[in-house]
Design an enzyme around this catalytic site. Structure first.
Site, PDB file in Angstrom:
ATOM      1  N   GLU A 276       0.986   0.255  -3.086  1.00  0.00           N
ATOM      2  CA  GLU A 276       0.169   1.469  -3.037  1.00  0.00           C
ATOM      3  C   GLU A 276      -0.791   1.447  -1.849  1.00  0.00           C
ATOM      4  O   GLU A 276      -1.049   2.479  -1.227  1.00  0.00           O
ATOM      5  CB  GLU A 276      -0.609   1.626  -4.350  1.00  0.00           C
ATOM      6  CG  GLU A 276       0.246   1.901  -5.569  1.00  0.00           C
ATOM      7  CD  GLU A 276       0.996   3.215  -5.483  1.00  0.00           C
ATOM      8  OE1 GLU A 276       0.512   4.129  -4.779  1.00  0.00           O
ATOM      9  OE2 GLU A 276       2.066   3.336  -6.103  1.00  0.00           O
TER      10      GLU A 276
ATOM     11  N   HIS B 232       5.921   5.502   0.530  1.00  0.00           N
ATOM     12  CA  HIS B 232       6.750   4.681  -0.361  1.00  0.00           C
ATOM     13  C   HIS B 232       8.215   4.721   0.065  1.00  0.00           C
ATOM     14  O   HIS B 232       8.920   3.703   0.020  1.00  0.00           O
ATOM     15  CB  HIS B 232       6.630   5.190  -1.809  1.00  0.00           C
ATOM     16  CG  HIS B 232       5.320   4.865  -2.455  1.00  0.00           C
ATOM     17  ND1 HIS B 232       4.862   3.575  -2.607  1.00  0.00           N
ATOM     18  CD2 HIS B 232       4.368   5.670  -3.013  1.00  0.00           C
ATOM     19  CE1 HIS B 232       3.690   3.589  -3.223  1.00  0.00           C
ATOM     20  NE2 HIS B 232       3.368   4.845  -3.470  1.00  0.00           N
TER      21      HIS B 232
ATOM     22  N   HIS C 130       1.261   9.980   1.517  1.00  0.00           N
ATOM     23  CA  HIS C 130       1.230   8.725   0.753  1.00  0.00           C
ATOM     24  C   HIS C 130       2.569   8.505   0.051  1.00  0.00           C
ATOM     25  O   HIS C 130       3.145   7.408   0.115  1.00  0.00           O
ATOM     26  CB  HIS C 130       0.091   8.782  -0.275  1.00  0.00           C
ATOM     27  CG  HIS C 130       0.173   7.732  -1.338  1.00  0.00           C
ATOM     28  ND1 HIS C 130      -0.534   6.546  -1.275  1.00  0.00           N
ATOM     29  CD2 HIS C 130       0.882   7.670  -2.494  1.00  0.00           C
ATOM     30  CE1 HIS C 130      -0.265   5.818  -2.342  1.00  0.00           C
ATOM     31  NE2 HIS C 130       0.592   6.485  -3.095  1.00  0.00           N
ATOM     32  N   GLU C 131       3.065   9.535  -0.630  1.00  0.00           N
ATOM     33  CA  GLU C 131       4.340   9.403  -1.345  1.00  0.00           C
ATOM     34  C   GLU C 131       5.485   9.131  -0.374  1.00  0.00           C
ATOM     35  O   GLU C 131       6.407   8.369  -0.683  1.00  0.00           O
ATOM     36  CB  GLU C 131       4.623  10.672  -2.160  1.00  0.00           C
ATOM     37  CG  GLU C 131       3.627  10.950  -3.275  1.00  0.00           C
ATOM     38  CD  GLU C 131       3.552   9.817  -4.283  1.00  0.00           C
ATOM     39  OE1 GLU C 131       4.559   9.103  -4.470  1.00  0.00           O
ATOM     40  OE2 GLU C 131       2.481   9.627  -4.891  1.00  0.00           O
TER      41      GLU C 131
END
Length: 418
Positions: free
Chosen positions: A358, A282, A278-279
């Site tokens: 997000e 970004h 997930h990070e």
């Protein structure tokens, strides 16, 4: 006139607080939509009865504190102005030294100290509630240490900003906001660059991830995503909180992937890898650059609007506010009041953009790991650790949530097609 303004301001704040209390505790529904009952998004399927009760109680208290804290600051700035306290601090600073830099430092210290004292009760109440609900694990002394560090870090940052800002106000009477805006850009980039290596270590200890096998797997994901990461860091947050988190911070050579030790202790490997993916989403989606662009645009618009409003307020209400000129230090609480209101007004939009990013990162994490079960379990564990609401009231979502609600995140995972 002074009594009337004070009475109206205090009454407006109290009525607002009462309205928010009634909304959060009596009007806003707690149940999730009927169609989600018994599904993976239903908190009753992964929280026991006590955890359900505590999550509802704690969420309501935390949301109430959020909504009354910002107007409380507005009330503080307003009263500091109309009671002449800001003017008194400015006179005190002028009598201290003939040098403008020292005058600015003295004025800011007095104002910051008063602000710290006045807002301390709400900060302490928030700390006590997080402690009572077993979210915070900090001792009072450790919590106060962080508060004092935060005071001095904010003071130093504010001194730099105010010294430059008010010099520009004196030099460029009407267009001061343009050079202020242009200078804010390199300052913001500089702060992002030093944040991981100078500021963050003041609060916590950072060290390379001890689990080298896990680090190898995380770096393999980073390589798969073409991210030039060489190390993963962990931070000792267990002495402060039971919450879970991970993040990417900094830019350039100072960028860091950071995992809280609570996350490492309480999530399994698959969940941790999903969080890391997930990070990385970004990074791949270039959200940091969109964030910088958004900051530049919002700062420019905000400073422009502030210049218009503050000039009009000083011209029309300068006597009542005890401010004789925009470039006087005594106008700083008015500057803070205006910018704070503008930021709050813009928060529904900025939160919406953040929630969109997000969601994109969540989708990237699922696509990379191909593990929907781990993603759902991660969101359920995050809900449990933070005593979060799965489906918060609409006003809370609009003004407070910069991440999608857990209902939105879990349902997105369930509907995701690889």
């Amino acid at each position: 006139m002074l009594r009337k303004w004070t009475f109206r301001a205090v009454m407006a704040y109290l009525l607002f607080g009462l309205a928010i209390y009634v909304y959060l505790f009596y009007l806003a529904g707690n149940a999730i939509p009927a169609q989600f009952k018994g599904t993976s998004v239903d908190p009753a399927t992964f929280l026991n009865s006590r955890e359900l009760m505590l999550s509802e109680e704690y969420s309501k208290i935390r949301n109430l504190l959020f909504f009354i804290s910002t107007p409380y600051e507005w009330l503080f700035y307003f009263l500091v102005l109309i009671f002449g306290i800001s003017k008194g601090f400015e006179n005190w600073a002028k009598n201290t030294s003939k040098y403008h830099g020292i005058q600015t430092a003295v004025y800011l210290f007095l104002l910051s100290l008063l602000s710290f004292i006045v807002t301390f009760p709400l900060s302490y109440i928030s700390y006590r509630f997080s402690k009572a609900y077993n979210i915070s694990t900090q001792s009072f002394s450790l919590w106060m240490k962080d508060e004092v560090i935060g005071f001095w870090v904010n003071f130093i940052e504010m001194f730099i900003i105010v010294a430059v800002l008010y010099w520009l106000m004196k030099k460029f009477k009407k267009r001061w906001w343009i050079p202020a805006w242009l200078l804010s850009i390199p300052f913001m980039v500089f702060m992002m660059f030093i944040q991981p290596v100078v500021i963050d270590p003041l609060y916590n200890d950072f060290y390379p991830l001890k689990n080298k096998e896990l680090e190898t797997k995380i770096l393999a994901l980073a390589d798969k995503a073409n991210i030039p990461a060489e190390h993963v860091y962990e931070v000792n947050m267990s002495e402060k909180t039971n919450s879970l988190n991970a993040y990417v911070t900094g830019i350039g050579s100072n960028a860091r992937i950071v995992l809280w030790d609570t996350t490492l202790d309480r999530l399994n490997e698959k969940e941790i890898l999903f969080i890391m993916a997930h990070e990385m989403g970004h990074y791949v989606e270039k959200h940091i650059y969109f964030g910088i662009a958004g900051y530049i645009i919002l700062t420019g618009v905000g400073l422009w609007l502030t210049s218009i409003i503050i000039n009009r307020m000083v011209r029309k209400r300068g006597n009542e506010l005890k401010v004789t000129g925009v470039s006087n230090l005594s106008s700083f609480p008015l500057f803070l009041l205006i910018t704070s209101i503008l930021l709050f007004a813009a928060s529904p939009f900025t939160n919406w953009v953040s929630r969109y990013e997000e969601t994109r990162a969540d989708r990237y994490g699922i696509a990379m790991t191909q593990d929907k079960k781990a993603a759902v379990q991660t969101f359920q564990d995050l809900t449990k650790s933070g005593l979060s609401q799965v489906d918060p009231p609409i006003l809370v979502k609009i003004f407070r949530y910069d991440h999608p609600t857990m209902l939105d995140r879990i349902m997105m995972v369930e509907r995701f097609k690889e």
